[in-house]
Design an enzyme around this catalytic site. Structure first.
Site, mmCIF file in Angstrom:
data_model
loop_
_atom_site.group_PDB
_atom_site.id
_atom_site.type_symbol
_atom_site.label_atom_id
_atom_site.label_comp_id
_atom_site.label_asym_id
_atom_site.label_seq_id
_atom_site.Cartn_x
_atom_site.Cartn_y
_atom_site.Cartn_z
ATOM 1 N N ARG A 121 0.708 -1.458 -0.056
ATOM 2 C CA ARG A 121 0.045 -0.202 -0.026
ATOM 3 C C ARG A 121 0.963 1.152 -0.106
ATOM 4 O O ARG A 121 0.323 2.301 0.560
ATOM 5 C CB ARG A 121 -1.110 0.054 1.051
ATOM 6 C CG ARG A 121 -1.981 -1.051 1.134
ATOM 7 C CD ARG A 121 -3.284 -0.765 1.978
ATOM 8 N NE ARG A 121 -4.183 -1.714 1.631
ATOM 9 C CZ ARG A 121 -4.653 -2.804 2.528
ATOM 10 N NH1 ARG A 121 -3.777 -2.821 3.495
ATOM 11 N NH2 ARG A 121 -5.416 -3.740 2.121
ATOM 12 N N LYS A 143 4.214 12.614 -9.979
ATOM 13 C CA LYS A 143 3.288 11.792 -10.918
ATOM 14 C C LYS A 143 4.122 10.708 -11.443
ATOM 15 O O LYS A 143 5.112 10.635 -11.925
ATOM 16 C CB LYS A 143 3.352 12.841 -12.002
ATOM 17 C CG LYS A 143 2.330 14.047 -11.897
ATOM 18 C CD LYS A 143 1.907 14.601 -13.307
ATOM 19 C CE LYS A 143 0.585 15.898 -13.056
ATOM 20 N NZ LYS A 143 0.461 16.272 -14.168
ATOM 21 N N GLU A 185 11.510 21.378 -22.051
ATOM 22 C CA GLU A 185 11.044 21.406 -20.689
ATOM 23 C C GLU A 185 11.619 22.352 -20.084
ATOM 24 O O GLU A 185 11.128 23.040 -18.915
ATOM 25 C CB GLU A 185 10.979 20.064 -19.888
ATOM 26 C CG GLU A 185 10.285 19.021 -20.544
ATOM 27 C CD GLU A 185 8.621 18.736 -20.499
ATOM 28 O OE1 GLU A 185 8.174 19.742 -19.716
ATOM 29 O OE2 GLU A 185 7.931 18.074 -20.932
ATOM 30 N N LYS A 227 9.868 23.975 -10.683
ATOM 31 C CA LYS A 227 8.901 22.810 -10.562
ATOM 32 C C LYS A 227 8.660 22.632 -9.073
ATOM 33 O O LYS A 227 7.221 22.399 -8.825
ATOM 34 C CB LYS A 227 9.482 21.414 -11.188
ATOM 35 C CG LYS A 227 8.362 20.455 -11.042
ATOM 36 C CD LYS A 227 8.425 19.604 -11.960
ATOM 37 C CE LYS A 227 7.218 18.658 -12.041
ATOM 38 N NZ LYS A 227 7.207 17.686 -12.953
ATOM 39 N N GLU A 237 -2.631 19.080 -8.821
ATOM 40 C CA GLU A 237 -3.212 19.940 -9.924
ATOM 41 C C GLU A 237 -4.347 20.190 -9.716
ATOM 42 O O GLU A 237 -5.471 19.799 -10.877
ATOM 43 C CB GLU A 237 -2.909 18.727 -11.026
ATOM 44 C CG GLU A 237 -2.603 19.824 -12.305
ATOM 45 C CD GLU A 237 -2.146 18.988 -13.767
ATOM 46 O OE1 GLU A 237 -0.995 18.226 -13.380
ATOM 47 O OE2 GLU A 237 -2.749 18.815 -14.655
ATOM 48 N N ARG A 242 -0.519 23.963 -10.975
ATOM 49 C CA ARG A 242 0.202 22.897 -11.392
ATOM 50 C C ARG A 242 0.105 22.552 -13.078
ATOM 51 O O ARG A 242 1.009 22.331 -13.941
ATOM 52 C CB ARG A 242 0.220 21.648 -10.568
ATOM 53 C CG ARG A 242 1.123 20.663 -11.207
ATOM 54 C CD ARG A 242 1.115 19.231 -10.388
ATOM 55 N NE ARG A 242 2.228 18.133 -10.758
ATOM 56 C CZ ARG A 242 2.800 17.108 -10.203
ATOM 57 N NH1 ARG A 242 2.628 17.244 -8.973
ATOM 58 N NH2 ARG A 242 3.868 16.357 -10.700
ATOM 59 N N ASN A 246 1.515 22.204 -17.682
ATOM 60 C CA ASN A 246 1.248 21.623 -19.343
ATOM 61 C C ASN A 246 1.476 22.350 -20.546
ATOM 62 O O ASN A 246 0.872 22.096 -21.518
ATOM 63 C CB ASN A 246 -0.237 21.053 -18.755
ATOM 64 C CG ASN A 246 -0.355 19.974 -17.972
ATOM 65 O OD1 ASN A 246 0.712 19.262 -17.856
ATOM 66 N ND2 ASN A 246 -1.407 20.001 -17.367
ATOM 67 N N HIS A 249 1.787 21.030 -23.895
ATOM 68 C CA HIS A 249 1.298 19.772 -23.894
ATOM 69 C C HIS A 249 0.182 19.456 -24.482
ATOM 70 O O HIS A 249 0.118 18.319 -25.092
ATOM 71 C CB HIS A 249 1.511 19.061 -22.507
ATOM 72 C CG HIS A 249 2.799 19.167 -21.907
ATOM 73 N ND1 HIS A 249 3.529 20.089 -21.859
ATOM 74 C CD2 HIS A 249 3.312 17.988 -21.423
ATOM 75 C CE1 HIS A 249 4.898 19.595 -21.144
ATOM 76 N NE2 HIS A 249 4.502 18.310 -21.206
ATOM 77 N N HIS A 253 0.661 16.962 -27.479
ATOM 78 C CA HIS A 253 -0.048 15.557 -27.510
ATOM 79 C C HIS A 253 -0.654 15.205 -28.527
ATOM 80 O O HIS A 253 -0.672 13.948 -29.075
ATOM 81 C CB HIS A 253 -0.944 15.596 -26.130
ATOM 82 C CG HIS A 253 -1.636 14.219 -26.101
ATOM 83 N ND1 HIS A 253 -1.183 13.362 -25.216
ATOM 84 C CD2 HIS A 253 -2.882 13.812 -26.360
ATOM 85 C CE1 HIS A 253 -2.120 12.143 -25.297
ATOM 86 N NE2 HIS A 253 -2.982 12.503 -26.024
ATOM 87 N N HIS A 267 8.714 12.891 -27.097
ATOM 88 C CA HIS A 267 7.759 13.813 -26.175
ATOM 89 C C HIS A 267 8.094 15.304 -26.239
ATOM 90 O O HIS A 267 7.285 16.315 -26.327
ATOM 91 C CB HIS A 267 7.548 13.268 -24.848
ATOM 92 C CG HIS A 267 6.793 14.100 -23.842
ATOM 93 N ND1 HIS A 267 5.459 14.305 -24.088
ATOM 94 C CD2 HIS A 267 7.218 14.762 -22.932
ATOM 95 C CE1 HIS A 267 5.090 15.239 -23.044
ATOM 96 N NE2 HIS A 267 6.165 15.466 -22.505
HETATM 97 N N1 GLY Z 1 5.225 17.023 -15.837
HETATM 98 C C1 GLY Z 1 3.932 17.690 -15.433
HETATM 99 C C2 GLY Z 1 3.737 17.601 -14.065
HETATM 100 O O1 GLY Z 1 4.718 17.162 -13.335
HETATM 101 O O2 GLY Z 1 2.727 18.159 -13.634
#
Ligand code: GLY
Length: 368
Positions: A121, A143, A185, A227, A237, A242, A246, A249, A253, A267
């Site tokens: 868990r 993430k 990035e 970040k 997010e 956050r 994006n 993106h 995408h 990417h």
């Molecule tokens: N790569 C986008 C984030 O970590 O929110």
């Protein structure tokens, strides 16, 4: 060594950045380990370059390392490999308070972090990212995910690491194309809310890509600080902060989907072109000056990142690209939030973008 705190409520941790850190990984990880054994997940490419160095570094810290070496590549971020990692960690008798190690690029970090979120868990994990993209983005912020037939990163969890160790010299063994894609990035942080950092990129981007280690370390530290600030303000997010990460993106995408998530467009390359499109679309809407949009195009061109949709040679319509956006995981009750710009360093979340207008803009961009 640069040490950047990531002040997530209830789960704070540090990102340590220094050239040569891989040779001292054991010493840095030792205080986070309760036993004299550690489970490390990596891929075959990273293992070929670094397994010996990292094994020796843990051994000199009195820790025996057990390795699971997976195939390199995006297809490893799958249910099948997730099960393999989880079963292997259980075999290693990993306990909830243990930290395992994710040693590799974004694929290994996302997959191993997701496995850690479910073993017992949720056990701890340490990220040792080895690509620029992982060092400046995916290893920080918690993430984790795998890809499924329905799409990329649609199944995952927020699970913060206990420590991140970023060694810029790990980039020396990577193809330039990968580092250049990761650099997109880096540029992103300047465009989001830090115009002086975008200027720094204009002055230092080429040097960084040519291998200058102090430029690399400086870019990683600045990107991680940005970040860290953003994820500490909005870990999951939900507060519209956050989501700024994006930028580029949504367009990117759609381009990745149209090119089959293949080597035709990495990417980071999709994000670079996506940021150009976000800028040009913002200029078309009268939000941003054409000069600012052109400055972004010029920097992408200067460092060899894709800067024009036409040059991608797609044989599709703008409508088809806009339709890909409808499958974006950021869709919210039938609307797609877009990141647009009021200038360099002035990104904002727009919720009322008309997809028909996006489609007609893309038609124009496809024709050049
Ligand atoms: N790569 C986008 C984030 O970590 O929110």
């Amino acid at each position: 060594m640069a040490v950047i705190p990531v002040a997530i409520a209830g789960a704070p941790y540090e990102v340590r950045i220094e050239a040569g850190l891989l040779s001292n990984a054991g010493e840095h990880c030792r205080p986070f380990l309760r036993k004299d054994r550690v489970a490390i997940v990596t891929d075959a490419n990273v293992a070929a370059h670094w397994q010996e160095t990292v094994t020796a570094s843990f051994a000199s810290a009195g820790v025996q390392s057990e390795w699971l070496v997976l195939p390199a590549g995006e297809s490893t971020k799958s249910w099948e490999h997730l099960a393999r990692v989880v079963d292997w960690l259980l075999l290693q008798e990993v306990e909830r308070k243990d930290n395992i190690v994710a040693f590799g690029g974004g694929v290994i970090g996302d997959l191993t972090g997701f496995a850690a979120s479910m073993v017992k868990r949720g056990c701890g994990f340490i990220q040792i990212p080895t690509t620029l993209l992982a060092q400046v983005d995916s290893s920080v912020g918690g993430k984790t995910a795998i890809n499924t037939p329905a799409g990329k990163n649609l199944v995952g969890a927020f699970h913060q690491p206990s420590l991140v160790l970023a060694d810029p010299s790990a980039l020396d063994t990577l193809p330039l194309r990968d580092t250049r894609a990761g650099y997109a990035e880096v540029i992103k942080y300047g465009l989001i809310d830090d115009a002086p950092f975008f200027e720094w990129c204009e002055a230092n981007g080429a040097k960084l890509l040519a291998g200058d280690s102090s430029a690399r370390a400086a870019a990683i530290a600045q990107s991680v600080s940005a970040k860290a600030r953003i994820v500490a303000a909005d870990e999951k997010e939900t507060a519209g902060v956050r989501a700024l990460l994006n930028l580029g993106h949504t367009f990117g995408h759609a381009l990745e989907a149209e090119t089959g998530f293949s080597d035709r467009l990495l990417h980071g390359e999709g994000v670079a072109l996506g940021m150009v499109l976000a800028a040009r679309f913002s200029a078309r809407l009268g939000l941003m000056s054409g000069q600012d949009a052109q400055r972004i195009v010029a920097h992408m061109e200067a460092v060899g990142l894709p800067a024009s949709l036409r040059s991608l040679g797609l044989e599709c319509s703008g409508r088809r690209l806009a339709d890909h956006m409808l499958h974006d995981k950021k869709m919210d009750a039938g609307t797609l939030p877009f990141l647009l710009m009021r200038g360099i360093g002035k990104t904002f979340l727009a919720k009322d973008v008309d997809l028909d207008e996006v489609a007609s803009f893309l038609d124009k961009e496809l024709r050049g």
